[in-house]
Design a protein around this motif. Structure first.
Motif, PDB file in Angstrom:
ATOM      1  N   ASN A   1     -34.306 -67.422-115.555  1.00 22.58           N
ATOM      2  CA  ASN A   1     -35.647 -67.301-115.823  1.00 22.58           C
ATOM      3  C   ASN A   1     -36.243 -67.141-113.959  1.00 22.58           C
ATOM      4  N   THR A   2     -37.882 -66.306-115.134  1.00 21.64           N
ATOM      5  CA  THR A   2     -38.021 -66.048-113.499  1.00 21.64           C
ATOM      6  C   THR A   2     -39.503 -65.689-113.650  1.00 21.64           C
ATOM      7  N   VAL A   3     -40.472 -66.336-112.801  1.00 22.55           N
ATOM      8  CA  VAL A   3     -41.829 -67.001-113.952  1.00 22.55           C
ATOM      9  C   VAL A   3     -42.441 -65.827-112.557  1.00 22.55           C
ATOM     10  N   LEU A   4     -43.317 -64.988-112.739  1.00 21.90           N
ATOM     11  CA  LEU A   4     -43.942 -63.945-112.613  1.00 21.90           C
ATOM     12  C   LEU A   4     -45.894 -64.032-112.209  1.00 21.90           C
ATOM     13  N   VAL A   5     -45.492 -64.457-111.112  1.00 20.05           N
ATOM     14  CA  VAL A   5     -46.999 -64.605-110.194  1.00 20.05           C
ATOM     15  C   VAL A   5     -47.544 -63.532-109.590  1.00 20.05           C
ATOM     16  N   PRO A   6     -48.219 -62.880-109.804  1.00 20.24           N
ATOM     17  CA  PRO A   6     -48.634 -61.351-109.622  1.00 20.24           C
ATOM     18  C   PRO A   6     -49.420 -61.480-107.713  1.00 20.24           C
ATOM     19  N   GLU A   7     -49.569 -62.597-107.991  1.00 17.60           N
ATOM     20  CA  GLU A   7     -50.224 -62.690-105.865  1.00 17.60           C
ATOM     21  C   GLU A   7     -48.979 -62.702-105.363  1.00 17.60           C
ATOM     22  N   ILE A   8     -47.605 -63.805-105.771  1.00 15.39           N
ATOM     23  CA  ILE A   8     -47.184 -63.945-105.018  1.00 15.39           C
ATOM     24  C   ILE A   8     -45.610 -62.506-105.388  1.00 15.39           C
TER      25      ILE A   8
ATOM     26  N   ILE B   1     -38.207 -62.596-117.609  1.00 14.54           N
ATOM     27  CA  ILE B   1     -39.452 -62.864-116.795  1.00 14.54           C
ATOM     28  C   ILE B   1     -40.603 -63.389-117.370  1.00 14.54           C
ATOM     29  N   ILE B   2     -40.901 -64.730-117.045  1.00 13.48           N
ATOM     30  CA  ILE B   2     -41.996 -65.370-117.640  1.00 13.48           C
ATOM     31  C   ILE B   2     -43.171 -65.328-116.759  1.00 13.48           C
ATOM     32  N   PRO B   3     -44.028 -65.544-118.539  1.00 10.74           N
ATOM     33  CA  PRO B   3     -46.237 -65.286-116.697  1.00 10.74           C
ATOM     34  C   PRO B   3     -45.650 -66.969-116.664  1.00 10.74           C
TER      35      PRO B   3
ATOM     36  N   PRO C   1     -50.244 -62.408-115.528  1.00  6.14           N
ATOM     37  CA  PRO C   1     -50.252 -61.170-115.411  1.00  6.14           C
ATOM     38  C   PRO C   1     -50.320 -61.545-117.185  1.00  6.14           C
ATOM     39  N   ASP C   2     -51.055 -60.463-117.320  1.00  9.16           N
ATOM     40  CA  ASP C   2     -51.027 -59.241-118.250  1.00  9.16           C
ATOM     41  C   ASP C   2     -49.719 -58.885-119.327  1.00  9.16           C
ATOM     42  N   CYS C   3     -49.836 -58.506-120.069  1.00 10.99           N
ATOM     43  CA  CYS C   3     -48.855 -58.173-121.135  1.00 10.99           C
ATOM     44  C   CYS C   3     -48.482 -56.833-120.250  1.00 10.99           C
ATOM     45  N   GLY C   4     -49.277 -55.673-119.526  1.00  9.14           N
ATOM     46  CA  GLY C   4     -48.838 -54.606-119.330  1.00  9.14           C
ATOM     47  C   GLY C   4     -47.803 -54.963-118.166  1.00  9.14           C
ATOM     48  N   GLU C   5     -48.142 -56.255-116.942  1.00 13.21           N
ATOM     49  CA  GLU C   5     -47.734 -56.054-115.997  1.00 13.21           C
ATOM     50  C   GLU C   5     -46.611 -56.328-115.938  1.00 13.21           C
ATOM     51  N   ILE C   6     -46.073 -57.372-117.093  1.00 13.53           N
ATOM     52  CA  ILE C   6     -44.677 -58.219-117.440  1.00 13.53           C
ATOM     53  C   ILE C   6     -44.304 -57.046-118.009  1.00 13.53           C
TER      54      ILE C   6
ATOM     55  N   GLY D   1     -43.831 -53.770-117.507  1.00 15.93           N
ATOM     56  CA  GLY D   1     -43.736 -52.842-116.204  1.00 15.93           C
ATOM     57  C   GLY D   1     -42.273 -53.420-115.460  1.00 15.93           C
ATOM     58  N   VAL D   2     -43.038 -54.950-114.834  1.00 12.29           N
ATOM     59  CA  VAL D   2     -41.774 -55.578-114.498  1.00 12.29           C
ATOM     60  C   VAL D   2     -40.401 -55.649-115.251  1.00 12.29           C
ATOM     61  N   ARG D   3     -40.614 -56.094-115.915  1.00 10.59           N
ATOM     62  CA  ARG D   3     -38.893 -56.299-117.073  1.00 10.59           C
ATOM     63  C   ARG D   3     -38.568 -54.229-116.675  1.00 10.59           C
ATOM     64  N   ASP D   4     -39.547 -52.855-117.106  1.00 15.01           N
ATOM     65  CA  ASP D   4     -38.559 -52.095-117.461  1.00 15.01           C
ATOM     66  C   ASP D   4     -37.683 -52.391-116.285  1.00 15.01           C
ATOM     67  N   SER D   5     -38.689 -51.971-114.774  1.00 16.32           N
ATOM     68  CA  SER D   5     -38.266 -52.132-113.621  1.00 16.32           C
ATOM     69  C   SER D   5     -36.668 -52.696-113.346  1.00 16.32           C
ATOM     70  N   ALA D   6     -36.886 -54.469-113.586  1.00 16.90           N
ATOM     71  CA  ALA D   6     -35.876 -54.759-113.095  1.00 16.90           C
ATOM     72  C   ALA D   6     -34.855 -54.951-114.423  1.00 16.90           C
ATOM     73  N   GLU D   7     -34.745 -54.004-116.323  1.00 23.42           N
ATOM     74  CA  GLU D   7     -33.745 -53.088-116.658  1.00 23.42           C
ATOM     75  C   GLU D   7     -32.911 -52.729-116.013  1.00 23.42           C
ATOM     76  N   GLU D   8     -33.104 -51.903-115.087  1.00 22.63           N
ATOM     77  CA  GLU D   8     -32.221 -51.781-114.719  1.00 22.63           C
ATOM     78  C   GLU D   8     -30.947 -52.073-113.943  1.00 22.63           C
ATOM     79  N   PHE D   9     -31.136 -52.311-113.512  1.00 20.25           N
ATOM     80  CA  PHE D   9     -30.145 -53.652-113.047  1.00 20.25           C
ATOM     81  C   PHE D   9     -29.476 -54.745-114.239  1.00 20.25           C
ATOM     82  N   MET D  10     -30.521 -55.317-115.069  1.00 18.01           N
ATOM     83  CA  MET D  10     -29.924 -56.492-115.769  1.00 18.01           C
ATOM     84  C   MET D  10     -30.643 -56.627-116.627  1.00 18.01           C
ATOM     85  N   THR D  11     -30.018 -56.675-118.121  1.00 21.16           N
ATOM     86  CA  THR D  11     -30.414 -56.923-118.903  1.00 21.16           C
ATOM     87  C   THR D  11     -32.019 -57.657-119.277  1.00 21.16           C
ATOM     88  N   GLN D  12     -33.080 -57.686-120.126  1.00 18.14           N
ATOM     89  CA  GLN D  12     -34.027 -58.539-120.068  1.00 18.14           C
ATOM     90  C   GLN D  12     -34.132 -59.185-121.336  1.00 18.14           C
TER      91      GLN D  12
END
Length: 297
Positions: free
Chosen positions: A197-204, A225-227, A240-245, A247-258
C-alpha cells in the motif's frame, strides 16, 4: 511477474483485495483487535467510538475488540453474511505491535481454519514475525510503504518506536525502510502474498512512487496506490486528483501489478467491499453490524 501470478494464484481466486473482479462476490471482515501503533504517520488519525460512525477510512473502529469476543462475533456474522471468506486484522494501530493480534490468529487457526487470514502492517516488525505469521496460517500481508528514500519517508512519518527507542526524522525513516524491505523479502520466502500500500501525497512522494514499485517488484505481488485523505498534520495538503493517481499507477505498472479498486476500508469493516458496513457494539456487550447507508456523508 508471471512466476508471482502462478505462485499466488490460490489467493487471487478468493481474496477481493487482490482481485477486483471479486468485489461483488466475496466478502471480508476486519477484526479491530490491534489498537497500539509504533510509528507516527503524519496523515494518520485514529478514531474510536461514536465519532467514528460516519467515517469510512483506515484507522477507525467502533471499539477495540478483545480476542475473547472473536469466535462468537464471527460465528454470528457468518450466518448473516455467508459470502465472507477472508478475515483480516487491519489495526486500528499496527497489527504486529499488538500481542492481541497473535492471540486472535491462534483462535482463527483453531476455529476458522478454512478462512483466508490476512493482516496489514507498517512493516517495522515484519522481519521478526514473518515466519510466525506463516506458521499461524496467514496467507496475505499488506505493508504500507510510502518511500524508499529516508529523506522522503521522514516527511511522511515523524518518528518510529523500535527496540525501546524513539527514532525521529531520517534516522527513524532509514530503519523503517530497511525493515520493510527485509520483512517483505522474508514474507515472500515464507509464501505470503504481499500487497504494497502506498499513500500518494502529491507534494511529497508523487515522483517517487515508481521507485517503490521497482524496489519491491521481485517480492510483492501487487501495489495499491491510494490517495491521501487530508487530515491530522497533513490536513492542509491536497488530495491527488484522478488524473494524477491514474498516471502514477500507469507508470508504476511497468514494474508491478497495480490494484485499482481500493475502498480504503475501516479497521472493523465487514461484508462486500462496496457495502460500507462495520461492527457496532450494542447494549454494552453484544456485537452487531452497523450500516453506514443510514447516514449521509
Amino acid at each position: 511477474m508471471n512466476q508471482k501470478m502462478s505462485k499466488f494464484a490460490h489467493i487471487t481466486k478468493v481474496h477481493p483485495c487482490y482481485n477486483e473482479k471479486l468485489h461483488d462476490k466475496i466478502g471480508r471482515v476486519h477484526l479491530p483487535v490491534a489498537p497500539k501503533c509504533n510509528i507516527a504517520c503524519r496523515y494518520c488519525k485514529r478514531c474510536l467510538g461514536a465519532e467514528s460512525l460516519c467515517e469510512e477510512r483506515p484507522g477507525v473502529a467502533h471499539h477495540i475488540m478483545k480476542p475473547a469476543e472473536v469466535e462468537d462475533y464471527l460465528s454470528d456474522l457468518f450466518k448473516k453474511m455467508p459470502n465472507i471468506k477472508v478475515i483480516g486484522i487491519a489495526g486500528p494501530g499496527d497489527s504486529l505491535f499488538n500481542k492481541e493480534t497473535f492471540e486472535t490468529l491462534e483462535i482463527l487457526q483453531d476455529k476458522f481454519p478454512e478462512m483466508v487470514r490476512c493482516l496489514s502492517t507498517n512493516g517495522l516488525l515484519l522481519p521478526k514475525y514473518a515466519k510466525k505469521l506463516a506458521d499461524l496460517g496467514v496467507k496475505t500481508v499488506t505493508v504500507t510503504v510510502n518511500a524508499v528514500d529516508p529523506k522522503i519517508q521522514a516527511q511522511m512519518c515523524d518518528w518510529i518506536y523500535y527496540e525501546g527507542k524513539v527514532l525521529k526524522g531520517e534516522e527513524g525513516a532509514k530503519v523503517l525502510i530497511e525493515n520493510q524491505l527485509e520483512g517483505v523479502k522474508k514474507a515472500y520466502d515464507y509464501d505470503l502474498a504481499v500487497k504494497i500500500n502506498t499513500v500518494l501525497v502529491p507534494e511529497i512522494n508523487m515522483n517517487h512512487i515508481v521507485d517503490i514499485a521497482k524496489t519491491y517488484a521481485d517480492y510483492a505481488f501487487v501495489q495499491n496506490i491510494i490517495p491521501l485523505i487530508p487530515m491530522y498534520k497533513m490536513e492542509n495538503l491536497r488530495r491527488p486528483d484522478c488524473g494524477e493517481i491514474s498516471g502514477v499507477r500507469d507508470s508504476a505498472e511497468e514494474f508491478m501489478t497495480q490494484f485499482r479498486a481500493c475502498q480504503q476500508c475501516r479497521a472493523d469493516a465487514a461484508g462486500l467491499l462496496g457495502e460500507k458496513k462495520h461492527m457496532e457494539q450494542t447494549k454494552g456487550k453484544n456485537l452487531d453490524i452497523y450500516d453506514l447507508k443510514h447516514f449521509s456523508h
